[in-house]
Design an enzyme around this catalytic site. Structure first.
Site, PDB file in Angstrom:
ATOM      1  N   TRP A 193     -29.600   5.904   7.517  1.00  0.00           N
ATOM      2  CA  TRP A 193     -28.798   6.190   8.705  1.00  0.00           C
ATOM      3  C   TRP A 193     -28.899   7.688   8.967  1.00  0.00           C
ATOM      4  O   TRP A 193     -28.755   8.498   8.050  1.00  0.00           O
ATOM      5  CB  TRP A 193     -27.327   5.818   8.519  1.00  0.00           C
ATOM      6  CG  TRP A 193     -26.505   6.256   9.697  1.00  0.00           C
ATOM      7  CD1 TRP A 193     -26.374   5.597  10.894  1.00  0.00           C
ATOM      8  CD2 TRP A 193     -25.743   7.465   9.823  1.00  0.00           C
ATOM      9  NE1 TRP A 193     -25.578   6.323  11.746  1.00  0.00           N
ATOM     10  CE2 TRP A 193     -25.176   7.482  11.120  1.00  0.00           C
ATOM     11  CE3 TRP A 193     -25.501   8.533   8.973  1.00  0.00           C
ATOM     12  CZ2 TRP A 193     -24.371   8.519  11.577  1.00  0.00           C
ATOM     13  CZ3 TRP A 193     -24.704   9.577   9.421  1.00  0.00           C
ATOM     14  CH2 TRP A 193     -24.141   9.557  10.717  1.00  0.00           C
ATOM     15  N   GLU A 234     -30.111   1.516   9.861  1.00  0.00           N
ATOM     16  CA  GLU A 234     -28.764   1.374  10.412  1.00  0.00           C
ATOM     17  C   GLU A 234     -28.595   2.164  11.702  1.00  0.00           C
ATOM     18  O   GLU A 234     -28.695   3.385  11.713  1.00  0.00           O
ATOM     19  CB  GLU A 234     -27.744   1.857   9.374  1.00  0.00           C
ATOM     20  CG  GLU A 234     -26.299   1.815   9.837  1.00  0.00           C
ATOM     21  CD  GLU A 234     -25.348   2.358   8.781  1.00  0.00           C
ATOM     22  OE1 GLU A 234     -24.138   2.452   9.081  1.00  0.00           O
ATOM     23  OE2 GLU A 234     -25.811   2.694   7.672  1.00  0.00           O
ATOM     24  N   LYS A 236     -26.351   3.017  15.451  1.00  0.00           N
ATOM     25  CA  LYS A 236     -24.961   3.305  15.808  1.00  0.00           C
ATOM     26  C   LYS A 236     -24.879   3.533  17.312  1.00  0.00           C
ATOM     27  O   LYS A 236     -25.834   4.012  17.940  1.00  0.00           O
ATOM     28  CB  LYS A 236     -24.478   4.550  15.059  1.00  0.00           C
ATOM     29  CG  LYS A 236     -22.973   4.804  15.171  1.00  0.00           C
ATOM     30  CD  LYS A 236     -22.519   5.895  14.211  1.00  0.00           C
ATOM     31  CE  LYS A 236     -21.001   6.060  14.256  1.00  0.00           C
ATOM     32  NZ  LYS A 236     -20.519   7.046  13.282  1.00  0.00           N
ATOM     33  N   ASP A 267     -23.568  -2.551  11.115  1.00  0.00           N
ATOM     34  CA  ASP A 267     -22.283  -1.992  10.706  1.00  0.00           C
ATOM     35  C   ASP A 267     -21.220  -2.426  11.708  1.00  0.00           C
ATOM     36  O   ASP A 267     -21.371  -2.221  12.914  1.00  0.00           O
ATOM     37  CB  ASP A 267     -22.368  -0.461  10.651  1.00  0.00           C
ATOM     38  CG  ASP A 267     -21.126   0.177  10.045  1.00  0.00           C
ATOM     39  OD1 ASP A 267     -20.022  -0.064  10.576  1.00  0.00           O
ATOM     40  OD2 ASP A 267     -21.263   0.929   9.068  1.00  0.00           O
ATOM     41  N   HIS A 270     -20.125   0.151  14.326  1.00  0.00           N
ATOM     42  CA  HIS A 270     -21.144   0.914  15.046  1.00  0.00           C
ATOM     43  C   HIS A 270     -21.542   0.314  16.383  1.00  0.00           C
ATOM     44  O   HIS A 270     -22.622   0.597  16.906  1.00  0.00           O
ATOM     45  CB  HIS A 270     -22.385   1.080  14.160  1.00  0.00           C
ATOM     46  CG  HIS A 270     -22.200   2.077  13.070  1.00  0.00           C
ATOM     47  ND1 HIS A 270     -23.221   2.529  12.283  1.00  0.00           N
ATOM     48  CD2 HIS A 270     -21.083   2.729  12.631  1.00  0.00           C
ATOM     49  CE1 HIS A 270     -22.762   3.413  11.414  1.00  0.00           C
ATOM     50  NE2 HIS A 270     -21.458   3.535  11.602  1.00  0.00           N
ATOM     51  N   HIS A 294     -22.760  -3.668   6.848  1.00  0.00           N
ATOM     52  CA  HIS A 294     -21.787  -2.675   6.424  1.00  0.00           C
ATOM     53  C   HIS A 294     -20.457  -3.095   7.038  1.00  0.00           C
ATOM     54  O   HIS A 294     -20.287  -3.063   8.255  1.00  0.00           O
ATOM     55  CB  HIS A 294     -22.191  -1.273   6.890  1.00  0.00           C
ATOM     56  CG  HIS A 294     -23.118  -0.590   5.942  1.00  0.00           C
ATOM     57  ND1 HIS A 294     -23.518   0.715   6.086  1.00  0.00           N
ATOM     58  CD2 HIS A 294     -23.714  -1.038   4.800  1.00  0.00           C
ATOM     59  CE1 HIS A 294     -24.326   1.040   5.099  1.00  0.00           C
ATOM     60  NE2 HIS A 294     -24.459   0.002   4.307  1.00  0.00           N
ATOM     61  N   ASP A 302     -12.994   5.255  16.208  1.00  0.00           N
ATOM     62  CA  ASP A 302     -13.343   5.533  14.822  1.00  0.00           C
ATOM     63  C   ASP A 302     -13.742   4.249  14.099  1.00  0.00           C
ATOM     64  O   ASP A 302     -13.064   3.221  14.229  1.00  0.00           O
ATOM     65  CB  ASP A 302     -12.163   6.196  14.111  1.00  0.00           C
ATOM     66  CG  ASP A 302     -12.517   6.623  12.703  1.00  0.00           C
ATOM     67  OD1 ASP A 302     -13.648   7.087  12.508  1.00  0.00           O
ATOM     68  OD2 ASP A 302     -11.675   6.480  11.816  1.00  0.00           O
ATOM     69  N   ASP A 304     -14.393   3.664  10.620  1.00  0.00           N
ATOM     70  CA  ASP A 304     -14.420   3.583   9.161  1.00  0.00           C
ATOM     71  C   ASP A 304     -13.054   3.423   8.512  1.00  0.00           C
ATOM     72  O   ASP A 304     -12.747   4.079   7.517  1.00  0.00           O
ATOM     73  CB  ASP A 304     -15.140   4.811   8.596  1.00  0.00           C
ATOM     74  CG  ASP A 304     -16.602   4.837   9.000  1.00  0.00           C
ATOM     75  OD1 ASP A 304     -17.299   3.869   8.683  1.00  0.00           O
ATOM     76  OD2 ASP A 304     -17.029   5.806   9.644  1.00  0.00           O
ATOM     77  N   ASP A 334     -18.174  -0.208   3.852  1.00  0.00           N
ATOM     78  CA  ASP A 334     -18.462   1.144   4.334  1.00  0.00           C
ATOM     79  C   ASP A 334     -17.271   1.684   5.112  1.00  0.00           C
ATOM     80  O   ASP A 334     -17.116   1.418   6.302  1.00  0.00           O
ATOM     81  CB  ASP A 334     -19.713   1.147   5.214  1.00  0.00           C
ATOM     82  CG  ASP A 334     -20.124   2.559   5.631  1.00  0.00           C
ATOM     83  OD1 ASP A 334     -19.501   3.526   5.155  1.00  0.00           O
ATOM     84  OD2 ASP A 334     -21.063   2.691   6.428  1.00  0.00           O
TER      85      ASP A 334
END
Length: 427
Positions: A193, A234, A236, A267, A270, A294, A302, A304, A334
């Site tokens: 990534w 990966e 995003k 992810d 993402h 992920h 946001d 995560d 993740d």
């Protein structure tokens, strides 16, 4: 015991729907999640270019959207502390799992090595620890928190010397991944990534992507046995400093992965909030043999936050099970939350993912498919709603009991004791 009695009642209820709970628990026990080491120290790392062995913060520059928030006491400061925290978390998560490392978690000793100089010996401590705990390892290149990433470009940088540095880093990471897989007799998923992008509207979207393609081709020149190393990419939607344009977007990596037969990393944080990663699974796996997930939880912009048992997570797990993808999907966590106990964050997220998978495994998928093929969408919807009220929690507690980990809320007492005895003494 109360848990066993409650489980027997739940087992009978599920049997009424044609579901064998014992079979579901056997399938769940075979699933290996990959726990991300960076939750334990707020993505600080230990290498000279990404932190310090004493747990110092990484250089600020362009972090590529990697910015933990919070200052809860007890953060791991050394490799030994981080491994101890991981071991404690793994003791509270049912099943046998894996650990996912970033390149900045190298242990270089008295002779610091820059990212392009990293070698297998810098991760020998991690491999020895993983072998002792019967764990597999996964790996990630670290293309952020470095002076040569401050411009916001790495593998797509117009300066060939800077680009070469990051290419060499990528090649080093694959060597390390293959070493881990060979030593532990379990394929290491080595993920790429990068934070490359533009804060505002770029004049040229083409050139950086052409350079990224060339860089990736150079990184992947050397072939490794799939039994040792599996490459993943990966994408995003956007990040800090790349709000308007991301070079390694989902579309770019999807096309590259299909063309070069690499794993695509999806992810959950993402994509645009209205997109469903669950829906993407069957589309992607129609063209690719395997994917990397992920698992995170997006909150507005946001991506995560600690994973919880949301509808999105349940949908993802249902798609994995309904599509018979358990052998084709690598599931990694993740997220990084420094506002709560970091061991608890691992446990909450991992148990939520496993609970979602258990709910999916307790679903009478064959019955639902049969109703769908008959065109009886009314009965299909009604059954899906009925299943939501079945006592999966009783089956989960029994599974924890059988796996010798604390059920229900009992695991929090273990975390609090560990915090008092170990983490609170860190300064």
């Amino acid at each position: 015991m109360k848990i066993e009695k409650t489980y027997q009642l739940a087992r009978e209820m599920y049997a009424g729907y044609g579901v064998d709970t014992a079979r579901a628990l056997k399938q769940l026990a075979a699933i290996r999640l990959s726990l991300h080491c960076w939750q334990g120290d707020d993505v600080s790392g230990f290498s000279a270019s990404g932190g310090s062995a004493s747990g110092g913060e990484p250089p600020r520059g362009n972090l590529g959207g990697v910015m933990p928030t919070g200052n809860y006491p007890g953060k791991a400061r050394t490799p030994a502390e981080l491994r101890a925290d991981l071991a404690k978390a793994l003791d509270l998560i049912p099943g046998r799992h894996r650990v996912n490392l970033h390149a900045i978690y190298a242990e270089t000793g008295a002779r610091p090595a820059d990212r392009d100089e990293l070698a297998p010996e810098h991760f020998a401590g991690w491999v020895a620890w993983a072998r002792a705990h019967k764990l597999g390892l996964d790996f990630n290149g670290t293309y952020f928190s470095h002076p040569l990433a401050e411009s916001g470009r790495t593998l797509s940088h117009p300066d060939r010397a800077i680009r070469r540095f990051w290419i060499d880093h990528g090649r080093a990471c694959r060597r390390i991944g293959a070493y881990m897989g060979r030593q532990l007799a379990s394929p290491c998923v080595t993920n790429i990534w990068i934070p490359d992008g533009s804060k505002d509207t770029p004049a040229d979207r083409k050139a950086p992507r052409e350079l990224l393609k060339q860089s990736l081709d150079e990184i992947f020149k050397e072939a490794y046995k799939p039994a040792y190393n599996l490459d993943a990419l990966e994408g995003k939607l956007f990040g800090l400093g790349s709000e308007s344009y991301v070079v390694g977007s989902h579309d770019f990596y999807l096309a590259y992965a299909v063309a070069r037969r690499k794993l695509l990393c999806l992810d959950m944080g993402h994509f645009h909030p209205t997109e469903s990663v669950a829906d993407k699974l069957s589309a992607v796996l129609a063209q690719l043999p395997q994917v990397l997930l992920h698992v995170s939880r997006g909150v507005r912009w946001d991506s995560d936050h600690v994973v919880t048992l949301t509808d999105e997570l349940r949908s993802l797990a249902a798609e994995i099970v309904r599509g018979d993808y358990l052998r084709r999907v690598h599931i990694g966590l993740d997220y990084f939350d420094a506002s709560i106990n970091r061991v608890a964050a691992w446990v909450i997220g991992a148990r939520a993912m496993l609970q979602a998978l258990l709910i999916a495994l307790l679903e009478p998928s064959a019955t639902l498919r049969r109703l769908e093929l008959k065109g009886d969408f009314t009965a299909r919807l009604a059954l899906m709603e009925e299943l939501k009220s079945l006592p999966f929690g009783a089956v989960w507690d029994y599974y924890c009991l059988r796996q010798d980990v604390p059920p229900s809320r009992a695991w929090m007492r273990e975390v609090k004791s560990y915090e008092t005895a170990v983490q609170s003494k860190r300064r």
